[in-house]
Every structure is written in structure tokens, then in C-alpha cells.
Design a protein around this motif. Structure first.
Motif, PDB file in Angstrom:
ATOM      1  N   ASN A 274      28.153  39.483  53.765  1.00 12.87           N
ATOM      2  CA  ASN A 274      27.927  40.872  53.358  1.00 12.87           C
ATOM      3  C   ASN A 274      28.930  41.402  52.343  1.00 12.87           C
ATOM      4  OD1 ASN A 274      30.201  41.250  54.872  1.00 12.87           O
ATOM      5  ND2 ASN A 274      29.229  42.476  56.481  1.00 12.87           N
ATOM      6  N   CYS A 275      29.750  40.525  51.742  1.00 12.14           N
ATOM      7  CA  CYS A 275      30.724  41.038  50.785  1.00 12.14           C
ATOM      8  C   CYS A 275      31.222  39.934  49.847  1.00 12.14           C
ATOM      9  CB  CYS A 275      31.921  41.654  51.510  1.00 12.14           C
ATOM     10  SG  CYS A 275      33.015  40.450  52.289  1.00 12.14           S
ATOM     11  N   SER A 276      31.901  40.393  48.776  1.00 16.49           N
ATOM     12  CA  SER A 276      32.818  39.595  47.930  1.00 16.49           C
ATOM     13  C   SER A 276      32.183  38.675  46.899  1.00 16.49           C
ATOM     14  CB  SER A 276      33.775  38.761  48.807  1.00 16.49           C
ATOM     15  OG  SER A 276      34.598  39.622  49.571  1.00 16.49           O
ATOM     16  N   LEU A 277      30.860  38.505  46.865  1.00 14.96           N
ATOM     17  CA  LEU A 277      30.291  37.741  45.753  1.00 14.96           C
ATOM     18  C   LEU A 277      30.616  38.449  44.447  1.00 14.96           C
ATOM     19  CD1 LEU A 277      26.801  36.727  47.192  1.00 14.96           C
ATOM     20  CD2 LEU A 277      28.729  35.201  46.732  1.00 14.96           C
ATOM     21  N   GLY A 278      31.124  37.702  43.498  1.00 17.27           N
ATOM     22  CA  GLY A 278      31.606  38.267  42.236  1.00 17.27           C
ATOM     23  C   GLY A 278      33.111  38.341  42.161  1.00 17.27           C
ATOM     24  N   ASP A 279      33.780  38.297  43.316  1.00 22.13           N
ATOM     25  CA  ASP A 279      35.245  38.325  43.347  1.00 22.13           C
ATOM     26  C   ASP A 279      35.764  36.895  43.487  1.00 22.13           C
ATOM     27  OD1 ASP A 279      34.998  41.061  43.257  1.00 22.13           O
ATOM     28  OD2 ASP A 279      35.403  41.378  45.391  1.00 22.13           O
ATOM     29  N   TRP A 280      35.742  36.182  42.373  1.00 21.67           N
ATOM     30  CA  TRP A 280      36.067  34.752  42.427  1.00 21.67           C
ATOM     31  C   TRP A 280      37.569  34.528  42.295  1.00 21.67           C
ATOM     32  CZ3 TRP A 280      32.398  32.375  44.641  1.00 21.67           C
ATOM     33  CH2 TRP A 280      31.068  32.792  44.455  1.00 21.67           C
ATOM     34  N   TYR A 281      38.270  35.004  43.328  1.00 22.91           N
ATOM     35  CA  TYR A 281      39.686  34.691  43.490  1.00 22.91           C
ATOM     36  C   TYR A 281      39.906  34.287  44.947  1.00 22.91           C
ATOM     37  CZ  TYR A 281      39.569  39.583  45.065  1.00 22.91           C
ATOM     38  OH  TYR A 281      39.239  40.758  45.699  1.00 22.91           O
TER      39      TYR A 281
END
Length: 591
Positions: free
Chosen positions: A239-246
Motif C-alpha cells: 500500500n505504499c512507496s512505489l516510486g521511492d526507489w531508495y
């Protein structure tokens, strides 16, 4: 067309040594006014009769590419995708064949579209019993504004003719896609045995747990550790964090570089999962750029798997994603990437396109994905890229150009995989199909099958594991070590030999396939039985693909002429006759 000053070039690529023609269309606006293309299919061909069966590869998530064969009738029959990807429901392929055509005889005409977005394949029979086949980008929700001097090129359709049945058509597609489509250096390189942590841990893992799995796997002969979803952002669920590739430092406090080096120290290579085309509403990227997703202004944004789709028709989106991927792949020794895509399109629109171009969004998105795939695979030519889309939801030649293998299905159950892999092999070579052994009860079906059966099914593609090897007992670990060594001894024949389908899982209780080396000196025969049959008569199966002039060692002892194996065959072994979910692997070697 002199009236509107539109020039259309029909392009044919003819292959000297194969019964293959690739066809596309090229539209050029030579006038002074803009034009709008409403329908731009790639090929059309007419037959002077309708005495055909039509074959397609249909299904759903966890049941991809089941073989469907039906007689054609007057009117129009078609398959298509309208969901922004080639999809789980239908593969962008059809074949027309003689009514009596089978694996080894009859005329067959195959049509395979090199495209990963919305498509249409249509067969129409008119009042005079003539048949027309067309294929290309789906006209549904599509148009393309062509300004003066601009051009539009359709994707190619690869047309294959076989006078020797479905099997010969398949082998032609296998050769042409390995030799003339895949750009990766890995197209002719043996693929590693992989272990993926997804079904072992899902999102619940630590750095120590991944190291523990990798260390144990390395001792069993497994060559690649792939870290799946959950390593980035604040990703503890979907439910979260796709796009935050760190890197998620709570899970991987020492970062990817340290983990990759640790895995290398075990004698393994390291791989990583991404889903670059998606964004979670609960992500830093979305909060910063809420207009970067595919959407229609002032309309509800429907979620699928709690995520939205990034608008790859936008250059700023593509460049941002490309930079994030490049930074991650440059920061650690990563040898393998699993590129996933887990939802289809809804509310299709782009914030940067004007109102006259909104129906270009889905195609521009696909072109944007191809651009990013092209650049990232060129920047990292030594990385083996595998495509995934909720399993096999985008298993098509368009993706195969950039990524030489595909996660065949999220369904790892051996029984279901018999049908999925059989159907996939109609068009796609074994080296493009990834197949893993998973734990039982199976996570998709709840079925319990033996280690033997699961291994025998998974070995008929790019072999690997999807389980927690640290939970196995000593006997199971010894078995896996033996099987990994065995697969390494046969994988060249499996991945790059000629495939002959002997018995279909769609026709009955038994499935059999044989892979034969190019020089006909080695072969691997796989036999499978789903349900036990009491007091069964002797059953004999004829082999295919062997040299009739060779004498083959069959199994451990028997010496049998190729002529006998082809014309009389062999009796199926006793181990298939007792119990459900049975299998046998028989090696053949010319003497």
C-alpha cells in the motif's frame, strides 16, 4: 491517398532461411493539414476459403496462455486487449490451421504481434466464404494526430507458415525470436539457477534473513539470489512507496552494496526486483508530483493493488525513473533485474497532452516504456533483465526484444504450470520462460505435490526456486543440491534445444515433451501424469526430433535405434503408474 495527401508504405521483411514474413505499415502526412488516424493495423491477409480452425492463447491471472482451438464461422471472431497491456486474458497471437492439423502435420499460419499494449487480432468470414485476418494496435480508445510532415509506424506482425503442423510453427517462432528479436547478449547464454525470496518471506524480511537464505542456497548449488518486493521506501506491504526507489534502511541498514557483496562472497550473484512503471499514492514521488500518473482531471483515480500508473508518455517521468534505476544499478553489483508491472490502465489520460491527443496516451505510454527499457538495458548490458507483469500478463515479443526472459506466471503449482508452459511454448522458446519450484501446499492452489513432480515441471524452462531453503530438512537440502547439479548438466539442451510437444495437458491426464540438441546427439524427455490410473494397460509413446540413423542410450542402460524411438517409441516407466502427480525425466545420448 492524393485526396488527403497521406502516404502509406507497407513494409515486408522476408527471411531467406525461414518461412517468415514480418509486416508493418508506415503513415506519412505529406499534406498541409493535420490528419487523425483512427485505425492503424499492421497487417491484413485474405484467404480464398474458410476451412480453418483458429488457435489462440487465453486465460487469466494464474491461468495464462491456455490453448483454445475453435472452428471459424461467418462474421467476425476476434481476441483483443483494451487494458493498456497485452494482458493475462489474451496473448497477441493467433493461428489459422487446417481442420485436421495437429502438432506434426497440416498447414498452419501464425500471426504474432510485436507489441505490449492494446491489440486486436480479428478473423472475418464473408458471404463468399473468404477469410480475412487483420492484426495490430486496437482501434478502441485510439487515435493519432498526424501533423504535416509527421510519420506514424505500426508495430510488426511476425507471420509464420508451417506445412508440418503446429510444432513446426512453434520451432520457427522460437528460432526467429532468439536469433532475430532478442537484443540481449544473454539470448544465447545459459541462464542461472535463481532463488527468489518472494514466497519465502513476502514483505517480512531483514538483511540477515536474506543473507541466511542466500548462504544456504549457495551451498546447494543455486547461482543467483533475487531480492523481491519490499526493499525500498517504507515498503512493508503493497500500500505504499512505489516510486521511492531508495533503500529501506530499516530492513537493509547496510544498504544494497553491502548485501550484494555478502551474497557475492557466498559464490552467488545478486538480483533485484523493481516496478518502475507504478506509483503509490502514499509515496514521496506522488506527493511531489500528483499529476505524473495516468489520470483524467477531476475524475476519480481508481487503484489497482493500491497503486497508480506513471505517465510514461511524459519525458520528465521517463528521465526521473531512468535516473533512479541507474543510481540503484550503479550503486551495487547487481547482475539481474526483475521488472514487474502489476496493474492495468483505467481513467486513461495525460496531463501534458491536449484534448485532441488524449487517445494517444496508451500508445505513447507504451513507446515511453520501450524507450526506458532500451536505455537501461543499453546502460547495463551485463545485467540479465527478466520481465514480469503480475506473472505472465505482458509476455509478448515487444518486451522480449528488451528482456530475454519472462516470469511465466505467478502460479507456481506444478499441475497448473503444465498447461501454462505448454501454451506459452506455442510461440515462445524455453529460454524465455522462467519456472520455479515452490513450497507446498502451493500458495496459489493449495495443492500438495511431490518434490520430484515440482522439479520436473520447473526444469522444462529457466529453472529456479521460490521458497525458504532455511526451513528444509537435511534430506530435502541434499535432494535440491542433487537436482541443481542435474539441471546444470541438461540446461543447454532445455534452454536452446528444439522443443517437441508429444502429449498435451489439454487433451488428457498425461503430458510429455522432449528437448533435442541441435546436433541431435542429446535429448531430454519429460513425462508427467496428473492422476493415477488403476490397472492401466501398457502405454507407449513415440519420440520426435531424433536422428533415425543414431543409436541412443536411453536412461542408464538401454541402447535403442533412433528409427525405433521415432516409429515405435518407448513404454512409459513404472514410476508413472502409482500415485498422483508423477513425473519422469529420461536422458538420451547418441552413442
Amino acid at each position: 491517398d492524393k485526396l488527403i495527401n497521406l502516404k502509406v508504405i507497407l513494409s515486408y521483411s522476408v527471411f531467406n532461411e525461414e518461412n517468415v514474413i514480418a509486416r508493418s505499415a508506415h503513415f506519412i502526412n505529406e499534406g498541409k493539414s493535420s490528419l487523425k488516424i483512427l485505425r492503424a493495423l499492421s497487417m491484413g491477409i485474405d484467404f480464398d476459403h474458410n476451412n480453418f480452425d483458429m488457435l489462440s492463447l487465453s486465460g487469466s491471472w494464474a491461468r495464462e496462455r491456455h490453448v483454445v482451438r475453435r472452428g471459424i464461422v461467418h462474421g467476425t471472431q476476434s481476441i483483443e486487449s483494451r487494458r493498456g497491456a497485452s494482458g493475462h486474458s489474451e496473448n497477441p497471437f493467433i493461428a489459422l490451421m487446417d481442420k485436421n492439423a495437429d502438432e506434426n502435420s497440416g498447414e498452419v499460419y501464425g500471426f504474432s504481434l510485436v507489441y505490449s499494449g492494446n491489440f486486436l487480432a480479428s478473423v472475418e468470414v464473408d458471404q463468399y466464404d473468404t477469410t480475412r485476418v487483420v492484426m495490430g494496435i486496437n482501434p478502441f480508445d485510439f487515435s493519432w494526430k498526424l501533423e504535416p510532415g509527421e510519420e506514424f509506424i505500426t508495430p510488426e506482425v511476425v507471420m509464420v507458415y508451417s506445412g508440418e503442423g503446429i510444432g513446426d510453427m512453434s520451432k520457427t517462432y522460437h528460432r526467429i525470436y532468439i536469433n532475430n528479436l532478442m537484443k540481449s547478449k544473454f539470448r544465447n547464454i545459459e541462464r542461472p539457477i535463481v532463488i527468489n525470496n518472494w514466497e519465502a518471506t513476502y514483505f517480512d524480511f531483514t538483511e540477515d534473513k536474506i543473507r541466511e537464505i542466500a548462504k544456504q542456497a549457495s551451498e546447494l548449488g543455486i547461482e543467483m539470489m533475487v531480492l523481491d518486493d519490499g526493499w525500498f521506501g517504507k515498503r512493508d506491504s503493497d500500500n505504499c512507496s512505489l516510486g521511492d526507489w531508495y533503500v529501506n534502511k530499516n530492513k537493509l541498514p547496510n544498504g544494497l552494496h553491502s548485501l550484494a557483496e555478502a551474497i557475492k562472497s557466498y559464490g552467488m550473484k545478486f538480483g533485484l526486483w523493481f516496478e518502475p512503471e507504478m506509483v503509490s499514492p502514499d509515496s514521496d514521488l506522488y506527493r511531489t508530483h500528483p499529476d505524473w500518473c495516468i489520470h483524467v482531471p477531476n475524475r476519480h483515480r481508481s487503484l489497482g493493488r493500491n497503486q497508480l500508473i506513471l505517465d510514461f508518455s511524459r519525458e520528465d517521468v521517463r528521465e526521473t525513473v531512468l535516473k533512479m534505476l541507474t543510481d540503484i544499478l550503479s550503486g551495487a553489483d547487481i547482475s539481474y533485474v526483475k521488472w514487474d508491472m502489476n496493474r492495468n490502465m483505467s481513467e486513461i489520460g495525460s496531463a501534458l497532452l491536449d484534448s485532441t491527443r488524449q487517445q494517444e496516451t496508451a500508445h505513447r505510454y507504451m513507446l515511453g516504456v520501450y524507450e526506458v527499457m532500451d536505455k537501461i538495458t543499453d546502460r547495463f548490458p551485463n545485467v540479465l533483465f527478466e520481465s514480469c507483469s503480475g506473472g505472465g500478463g505482458r509476455f509478448d515479443p515487444g518486451i522480449l526484444y528488451y528482456m530475454p526472459q519472462n516470469w511465466t506466471s505467478d502460479d507456481t503449482d506444478g499441475v497448473e504450470r503444465l498447461k501454462i508452459q505448454h501454451g506459452t511454448s506455442i510461440v515462445y522458446p524455453a529460454c524465455a520462460m522462467t519456472a520455479h519450484v515452490s513450497a507446498v501446499p502451493n500458495h496459489q492452489t493449495g495443492r500438495i505435490t511431490s518434490m520430484d513432480f515440482r522439479h520436473a515441471v520447473a526444469m522444462s524452462g529457466n529453472f529456479g526456486y521460490e521458497l525458504d531453503v532455511t526451513k528444509l530438512n537435511d534430506d530435502e537440502k541434499a535432494y535440491i543440491k542433487q537436482q541443481a547439479a542435474f539441471y546444470k548438466s541438461i540446461r543447454r539442451v532445455i534452454q536452446f534445444g528444439e522443443l517437441y510437444r508429444l502429449e498435451s495437458p489439454f487433451d488428457g491426464n498425461d503430458t510429455s515433451i522432449i528437448y533435442v540438441s541441435e546436433d541431435k546427439k542429446e535429448a531430454v524427455l519429460f513425462l508427467y501424469r496428473v492422476r493415477s490410473i488403476p490397472n492401466e494397460p501398457l502405454r507407449r509413446i513415440r519420440l520426435r526430433g531424433l536422428n533415425p540413423n543414431y543409436t541412443y542410450k536411453v536412461g542408464e542402460e538401454a541402447l535403442i535405434s533412433g528409427e525405433q524411438l521415432l516409429n515405435y517409441g518407448i513404454y512409459t516407466p513404472d514410476e508413472l503408474s502409482w500415485g498422483d502427480y508423477k513425473s519422469s525425466i529420461i536422458l538420451l545420448e547418441a552413442q
